[in-house]
Design a protein around this motif. Structure first.
Motif, PDB file in Angstrom:
ATOM      1  N   LYS A   1       0.820  -1.215   0.000  1.00  0.00           N
ATOM      2  CA  LYS A   1       0.000   0.000   0.000  1.00  0.00           C
ATOM      3  C   LYS A   1       0.856   1.268   0.000  1.00  0.00           C
ATOM      4  O   LYS A   1       0.335   2.371  -0.201  1.00  0.00           O
ATOM      5  CB  LYS A   1      -0.907   0.013   1.232  1.00  0.00           C
ATOM      6  N   ALA A   2       2.152   1.117   0.258  1.00  0.00           N
ATOM      7  CA  ALA A   2       3.028   2.287   0.397  1.00  0.00           C
ATOM      8  C   ALA A   2       3.238   2.982  -0.947  1.00  0.00           C
ATOM      9  O   ALA A   2       3.397   2.343  -1.984  1.00  0.00           O
ATOM     10  CB  ALA A   2       4.374   1.858   0.976  1.00  0.00           C
ATOM     11  N   SER A   3       3.220   4.292  -0.914  1.00  0.00           N
ATOM     12  CA  SER A   3       3.523   5.090  -2.112  1.00  0.00           C
ATOM     13  C   SER A   3       5.041   5.268  -2.221  1.00  0.00           C
ATOM     14  O   SER A   3       5.796   4.915  -1.301  1.00  0.00           O
ATOM     15  CB  SER A   3       2.853   6.453  -2.000  1.00  0.00           C
ATOM     16  N   ILE A   4       5.469   5.828  -3.344  1.00  0.00           N
ATOM     17  CA  ILE A   4       6.901   6.102  -3.514  1.00  0.00           C
ATOM     18  C   ILE A   4       7.373   7.069  -2.422  1.00  0.00           C
ATOM     19  O   ILE A   4       8.468   6.919  -1.871  1.00  0.00           O
ATOM     20  CB  ILE A   4       7.174   6.675  -4.924  1.00  0.00           C
ATOM     21  N   GLU A   5       6.523   8.052  -2.096  1.00  0.00           N
ATOM     22  CA  GLU A   5       6.875   9.012  -1.043  1.00  0.00           C
ATOM     23  C   GLU A   5       7.058   8.305   0.303  1.00  0.00           C
ATOM     24  O   GLU A   5       7.964   8.638   1.071  1.00  0.00           O
ATOM     25  CB  GLU A   5       5.792  10.089  -0.918  1.00  0.00           C
ATOM     26  N   ASP A   6       6.196   7.310   0.598  1.00  0.00           N
ATOM     27  CA  ASP A   6       6.326   6.548   1.850  1.00  0.00           C
ATOM     28  C   ASP A   6       7.652   5.787   1.877  1.00  0.00           C
ATOM     29  O   ASP A   6       8.338   5.738   2.913  1.00  0.00           O
ATOM     30  CB  ASP A   6       5.179   5.538   1.997  1.00  0.00           C
ATOM     31  N   LEU A   7       8.019   5.209   0.732  1.00  0.00           N
ATOM     32  CA  LEU A   7       9.260   4.427   0.668  1.00  0.00           C
ATOM     33  C   LEU A   7      10.487   5.312   0.852  1.00  0.00           C
ATOM     34  O   LEU A   7      11.511   4.876   1.391  1.00  0.00           O
ATOM     35  CB  LEU A   7       9.345   3.701  -0.684  1.00  0.00           C
ATOM     36  N   LEU A   8      10.383   6.571   0.430  1.00  0.00           N
ATOM     37  CA  LEU A   8      11.523   7.490   0.559  1.00  0.00           C
ATOM     38  C   LEU A   8      11.833   7.836   2.018  1.00  0.00           C
ATOM     39  O   LEU A   8      12.915   8.348   2.314  1.00  0.00           O
ATOM     40  CB  LEU A   8      11.244   8.776  -0.236  1.00  0.00           C
ATOM     41  N   HIS A   9      10.894   7.562   2.927  1.00  0.00           N
ATOM     42  CA  HIS A   9      11.135   7.831   4.347  1.00  0.00           C
ATOM     43  C   HIS A   9      12.049   6.777   4.974  1.00  0.00           C
ATOM     44  O   HIS A   9      12.505   6.935   6.100  1.00  0.00           O
ATOM     45  CB  HIS A   9       9.804   7.870   5.124  1.00  0.00           C
ATOM     46  N   VAL A  10      12.280   5.675   4.252  1.00  0.00           N
ATOM     47  CA  VAL A  10      13.155   4.618   4.770  1.00  0.00           C
ATOM     48  C   VAL A  10      14.602   4.986   4.479  1.00  0.00           C
ATOM     49  O   VAL A  10      14.949   5.277   3.322  1.00  0.00           O
ATOM     50  CB  VAL A  10      12.816   3.259   4.110  1.00  0.00           C
ATOM     51  N   PRO A  11      15.471   5.011   5.490  1.00  0.00           N
ATOM     52  CA  PRO A  11      16.877   5.376   5.263  1.00  0.00           C
ATOM     53  C   PRO A  11      17.524   4.470   4.211  1.00  0.00           C
ATOM     54  O   PRO A  11      17.306   3.254   4.205  1.00  0.00           O
ATOM     55  CB  PRO A  11      17.519   5.143   6.647  1.00  0.00           C
TER      56      PRO A  11
ATOM     57  N   ILE B   1      11.033  -0.505  -6.360  1.00  0.00           N
ATOM     58  CA  ILE B   1      10.298  -1.316  -5.372  1.00  0.00           C
ATOM     59  C   ILE B   1       8.813  -1.207  -5.616  1.00  0.00           C
ATOM     60  O   ILE B   1       8.078  -2.211  -5.610  1.00  0.00           O
ATOM     61  CB  ILE B   1      10.652  -0.881  -3.938  1.00  0.00           C
ATOM     62  N   HIS B   2       8.352   0.020  -5.824  1.00  0.00           N
ATOM     63  CA  HIS B   2       6.924   0.258  -6.040  1.00  0.00           C
ATOM     64  C   HIS B   2       6.429  -0.460  -7.299  1.00  0.00           C
ATOM     65  O   HIS B   2       5.370  -1.108  -7.295  1.00  0.00           O
ATOM     66  CB  HIS B   2       6.669   1.771  -6.155  1.00  0.00           C
ATOM     67  N   SER B   3       7.227  -0.415  -8.372  1.00  0.00           N
ATOM     68  CA  SER B   3       6.851  -1.061  -9.637  1.00  0.00           C
ATOM     69  C   SER B   3       6.828  -2.581  -9.467  1.00  0.00           C
ATOM     70  O   SER B   3       5.916  -3.263  -9.940  1.00  0.00           O
ATOM     71  CB  SER B   3       7.838  -0.695 -10.747  1.00  0.00           C
ATOM     72  N   PHE B   4       7.816  -3.116  -8.762  1.00  0.00           N
ATOM     73  CA  PHE B   4       7.907  -4.560  -8.550  1.00  0.00           C
ATOM     74  C   PHE B   4       6.694  -5.080  -7.766  1.00  0.00           C
ATOM     75  O   PHE B   4       6.084  -6.072  -8.130  1.00  0.00           O
ATOM     76  CB  PHE B   4       9.201  -4.901  -7.796  1.00  0.00           C
ATOM     77  N   LEU B   5       6.359  -4.362  -6.686  1.00  0.00           N
ATOM     78  CA  LEU B   5       5.242  -4.791  -5.843  1.00  0.00           C
ATOM     79  C   LEU B   5       3.911  -4.628  -6.555  1.00  0.00           C
ATOM     80  O   LEU B   5       3.006  -5.432  -6.366  1.00  0.00           O
ATOM     81  CB  LEU B   5       5.245  -4.013  -4.530  1.00  0.00           C
ATOM     82  N   SER B   6       3.791  -3.586  -7.373  1.00  0.00           N
ATOM     83  CA  SER B   6       2.553  -3.378  -8.123  1.00  0.00           C
ATOM     84  C   SER B   6       2.346  -4.488  -9.141  1.00  0.00           C
ATOM     85  O   SER B   6       1.219  -4.970  -9.342  1.00  0.00           O
ATOM     86  CB  SER B   6       2.593  -2.027  -8.830  1.00  0.00           C
ATOM     87  N   SER B   7       3.424  -4.925  -9.780  1.00  0.00           N
ATOM     88  CA  SER B   7       3.311  -5.966 -10.805  1.00  0.00           C
ATOM     89  C   SER B   7       3.092  -7.332 -10.199  1.00  0.00           C
ATOM     90  O   SER B   7       2.545  -8.244 -10.864  1.00  0.00           O
ATOM     91  CB  SER B   7       4.577  -5.999 -11.672  1.00  0.00           C
TER      92      SER B   7
END
Length: 271
Positions: free
Chosen positions: A243-253, A263-269
């Motif tokens: 469910k995480a957006s690209i913006e959410d993933l950017l919060h991870v160090p 990551i977002h593209s892989f999980l979406s597919s």
């Protein structure tokens, strides 16, 4: 202020009432099942696995004032994967719990007066042997198991139905103790055993979600072990990560904009 004082008094009275009821139940259990100790603290152990995987152990505690959440413990069983060894699981959990108490001499891990095992003669005898091997005086801890019996046919309302029953077993005891189905002592033990089930299942689900997420992350190009740990810590489950957006993933160090997009593209597919 007066209302707060009244609420506090009411709460105290309820606690005293529950404590008194628990004391009567403890005494009734000790008498009914011929236990040696004066019960003040009960520990309940429940182990679980899913076809040999996600093997876990759970410990819950019950005292004069009810369930003692701060004494609850989870055990991630280290037994070989895909191995359905219920006795080995019981041996590992009890060894870890009581060895730590002996080695650290930690008051927080004070020995219980009664250990309740979710299981039959085999599990109880294994638990008994662990205590013997660790040199724990058996007069300090009573040990019983709560086991499911065979279904038996009983007459109900003129007909007959299959009814399950549960019974009590003790170490090295040939015959089980079969309390009446409506016995308050049996109901009490079933109630605290069910809490250990709930706690074990909750932990197992958490573990399974973490395993699923870890497995998926291993397939994502550019995500190494350190980044996997950070993603696991941040999102906790596969559904949350998807469910995480690209913006959410950017919060991870350590996650760049490009990697977040990958990551977002892989999980979406893979959805």
């Amino acid at each position: 202020i007066n209302q707060a004082i009244k609420n506090a008094k009411d709460s105290l009275n309820r606690k005293l009432y529950e404590s008194q009821n628990n004391r009567e139940l403890f005494d009734a259990v000790a008498s009914k099942f011929s236990l040696e100790t004066n019960i003040n603290l009960i520990e309940v152990y429940d182990n679980s696995h899913i076809q040999g995987t996600s093997s876990i152990g759970a410990l819950i505690a019950y005292g004069d004032e009810g369930f003692i959440k701060k004494r609850y413990r989870k055990f991630n069983i280290k037994i070989k994967k895909n191995e359905q060894d219920d006795y080995g699981m019981m041996r590992e959990v009890l060894n870890r719990r009581f060895k730590r108490a002996i080695q650290e001499k930690d008051n927080y891990l004070t020995f219980p007066d009664l250990v309740l095992i979710d299981g039959g003669k085999g599990q109880v005898n294994v638990a008994h042997q662990v205590l013997v091997d660790l040199g724990i005086p058996l007069e300090r801890i009573d040990l019983i198991g709560l086991a499911k019996g065979r279904s038996e046919r009983r007459r109900v309302g003129g007909g007959s139905k299959l009814k399950d029953f549960e019974y009590i077993v003790k170490p090295n005891m040939k015959n089980e103790i079969r309390p009446h189905r409506n016995s308050p002592e049996l109901y009490f033990l079933q109630n605290i055993r069910d809490e250990s089930h709930r706690f074990a299942i909750q932990f197992q689900r958490q573990l399974k979600r973490s395993e699923n997420l870890h497995s998926v992350l291993e397939d994502i190009p550019g995500v190494g072990s350190e980044r996997r740990k950070l993603l696991l810590r941040q999102f906790g489950s596969l559904s949350s990560l998807k469910k995480a957006s690209i913006e959410d993933l950017l919060h991870v160090p350590g996650i760049s904009k490009k990697l977040a997009g990958d990551i977002h593209s892989f999980l979406s597919s893979s959805s």
